[in-house]
Design an enzyme around this catalytic site. Structure first.
Site, PDB file in Angstrom:
ATOM      1  CE  LYS A  79      -3.823   2.066   2.659  1.00 12.23           C
ATOM      2  NZ  LYS A  79      -4.644   1.935   3.888  1.00 12.23           N
ATOM      3  CB  SER A 154      -7.946   3.659   2.914  1.00 14.87           C
ATOM      4  OG  SER A 154      -7.103   3.130   3.921  1.00 14.87           O
ATOM      5  CB  SER A 178      -8.027   0.838   5.921  1.00 15.55           C
ATOM      6  OG  SER A 178      -8.763   2.008   5.729  1.00 15.55           O
TER       7      SER A 178
HETATM    8  N1  GLN Z   1     -12.840   4.050   6.530  1.00  7.99           N
HETATM    9  C1  GLN Z   1     -12.215   4.555   7.709  1.00  7.99           C
HETATM   10  C2  GLN Z   1     -11.889   6.008   7.549  1.00  7.99           C
HETATM   11  O1  GLN Z   1     -12.172   6.542   6.512  1.00  7.99           O
HETATM   12  C3  GLN Z   1     -11.007   3.754   8.045  1.00  7.99           C
HETATM   13  C4  GLN Z   1      -9.821   4.126   7.280  1.00  7.99           C
HETATM   14  C5  GLN Z   1      -8.622   3.327   7.639  1.00  7.99           C
HETATM   15  O2  GLN Z   1      -8.719   2.320   8.329  1.00  7.99           O
HETATM   16  N2  GLN Z   1      -7.472   3.824   7.222  1.00  7.99           N
HETATM   17  O3  GLN Z   1     -11.364   6.634   8.443  1.00  7.99           O
END
Ligand code: GLN
Length: 477
Positions: A79, A154, A178
């Site tokens: 990532k 994400s 994420s």
């Molecule tokens: N979807 C969550 C957010 O937008 C989690 C994101 C993540 O785990 N990086 O904060």
């Protein structure tokens, strides 16, 4: 031979036995990326030359007949929030479009040292903020299982790359779901290690008390194999824990008879898709058949998890993202006349809309006059959430929940309504607030053929039980 959907053991086995060279394996994956990623959008940067050079080095080792390191020749990808020395690292942001990392994240250097071959950097929501990968400043990622749908976020590129056969395994980050949510949407395995289990050194920070690095893989055993490599104390990260790392892969296949599993009522209430509920219930029946005891439990503060998360996460993000100022790392606005204007314009041009929304929210909840009402209150409720888990874990060995309220949604379906997007994290954010380990693994498909997920959460530093149980859940139909 079809090299598209190998497991870690298969890939490594082929290289060790010299049935397939690391070079041929790498080339096969690069070719698949070249052929198919135009449609999926999982990669932001493909590191073809370094990957082939590394593969050649592994092949020389194999030719000597030496025993190979645990991930020798295994094609992986990272990532783009993980620092990779000499390689562009963008965090999905235009602001870091030209940033080349000066060092490797610890998780990355441990993978490299174990012989893995990185094919490149994976698309993600900007600074890991999002649940659909539509906040990437570069391009969306499409779900390989249905390209009209999002892969989740994400770590959307990291999940899609495993599902599409671009890499055997990937590393993602999980601040509120994420890794686990995209894994569920794409039909792969995603693991959230305990907070402190894997070093965050070289992970571009979103919310430091919630950020975790973890693997996305095709099987539970692969997740265990990767975790064995990346876990453990790192002097570069003071929050990394000095807790012995178990032989996690040896847990896969161990008997689960006698394990007590809690089913939190609050996670199976209104809003949960009926097909997901039914799919999880089928797995629970199978676990009963294996001798597990399934008990109903309560995590009474669950309803506060989303508001608490979006206060704590944005507060920390507003502080972490202050370092992107146009002076260091980032691109700089060109026509500013004063220093203050340079900061302001650089940040206005550099950050995307969702990142700005988070910085504003976080700055607000930390500001004088509101700190007590929002930030302090949120931290207090976070403690209550932690106590919920402590109480439940006096009685059960693990907890099973859904990962997401629905299967993968369509691109564009939720972009107009940030609140609705935030609510899709309802079952994942609590583990980050509490710091416990978890895993998301496939749990069949719905009527439309879309993958569904199931989540297992465990006690702090008890990844062993989580993986043992996950492996059993994976094996039963
Ligand atoms: N979807 C969550 C957010 O937008 C989690 C994101 C993540 O785990 N990086 O904060």
């Amino acid at each position: 031979m079809n090299l598209d959907l190998l497991t870690i053991e298969e890939a490594r086995g082929l290289v060790q036995s010299r049935e397939v060279s690391a070079t041929a394996l790498t080339e096969a994956h690069l070719a698949r990326i070249a052929e198919k990623d135009g449609e999926i959008g999982a990669f932001l940067t493909v590191t073809r030359e370094p990957a082939l050079a590394k593969a050649a080095a592994i092949d020389r080792l194999a030719e000597k007949g030496d025993p190979l390191p645990p991930l020798a020749g295994v094609p992986v990808a990272l990532k783009d929030v993980l620092m990779t020395r000499g390689v562009r690292t963008t965090a999905g942001s235009k602001f870091l479009d030209h940033f080349v990392a000066p060092y490797d994240a610890t998780a990355v250097s441990r993978l490299e040292a174990a012989g893995a071959i990185s094919l490149g950097k994976l698309n993600c929501d900007e600074f890991a903020m999002g649940s659909s990968n539509e906040n990437s400043a570069f391009k969306p990622v499409r779900n390989p299982r249905d390209t009209t749908r999002v892969p989740g976020g994400s770590s959307g590129g990291a999940a899609a790359a495993v599902a599409a056969g671009f890499a055997v395994a990937t590393l993602g980050s999980d601040t509120g779901g994420s890794i686990r949510q995209p894994a569920a949407f794409c039909g792969v395995v995603g693991m959230l290690p305990t907070y402190g289990r894997v070093s965050r050194y070289g992970l571009i920070a979103f919310a430091s008390s919630l950020d975790h690095v973890g693997p996305l893989t095709r099987t539970v055993k692969d997740a265990a194999l990767l975790l064995e490599v990346i876990a453990g104390r790192d002097a570069q990260d003071s929050t990394s824990a000095d807790v012995p790392v178990a032989a996690y892969s040896a847990e896969c296949g161990r008997d689960v008879k006698g394990l007590r599993i809690g089913i939190p009522r609050e996670y199976f209430a209104e809003g949960l898709d009926a097909e997901i509920r039914a799919a999880i219930e089928r797995k629970l029946d199978a676990l009963r058949g294996l001798g597990c005891e399934i008990v109903s439990v309560s995590l009474p503060h669950t309803e506060y998890a989303i508001p608490v998360y979006y206060i704590v996460a944005t507060a920390e993000a507003s502080a972490n993202l202050a370092r992107f100022d146009g002076v260091r790392y980032t691109s700089r606005a060109e026509h500013a006349k004063t220093l203050a204007e340079m900061y302001r314009l650089s940040r206005s041009e550099g950050f995307g809309a969702e990142v700005k929304r988070r910085i504003l929210l976080g700055t607000y909840v930390l500001s004088a006059g509101y700190y007590d009402a929002y930030y302090r209150k949120a931290q207090q409720v976070r403690t209550l959430l932690t106590r919920d888990f402590q109480n439940v874990f006096t009685n059960v060995d693990a907890v099973i929940t859904p990962v997401t309220p629905t299967a993968a949604f369509k691109l564009g379906e939720k972009t107009g309504d940030p609140m609705e997007m935030y609510l899709s994290d309802i079952y994942t954010v609590t583990a980050n607030l509490v710091g416990v380990p978890g895993i998301s693994l496939p749990c069949g498909t719905n009527k439309e053929g879309l993958p569904l997920g199931i989540q297992i959460l465990g006690k702090h530093f008890d990844e062993a039980t989580v993986l043992r149980l996950a492996h059993a859940v994976e094996q039963v139909k």
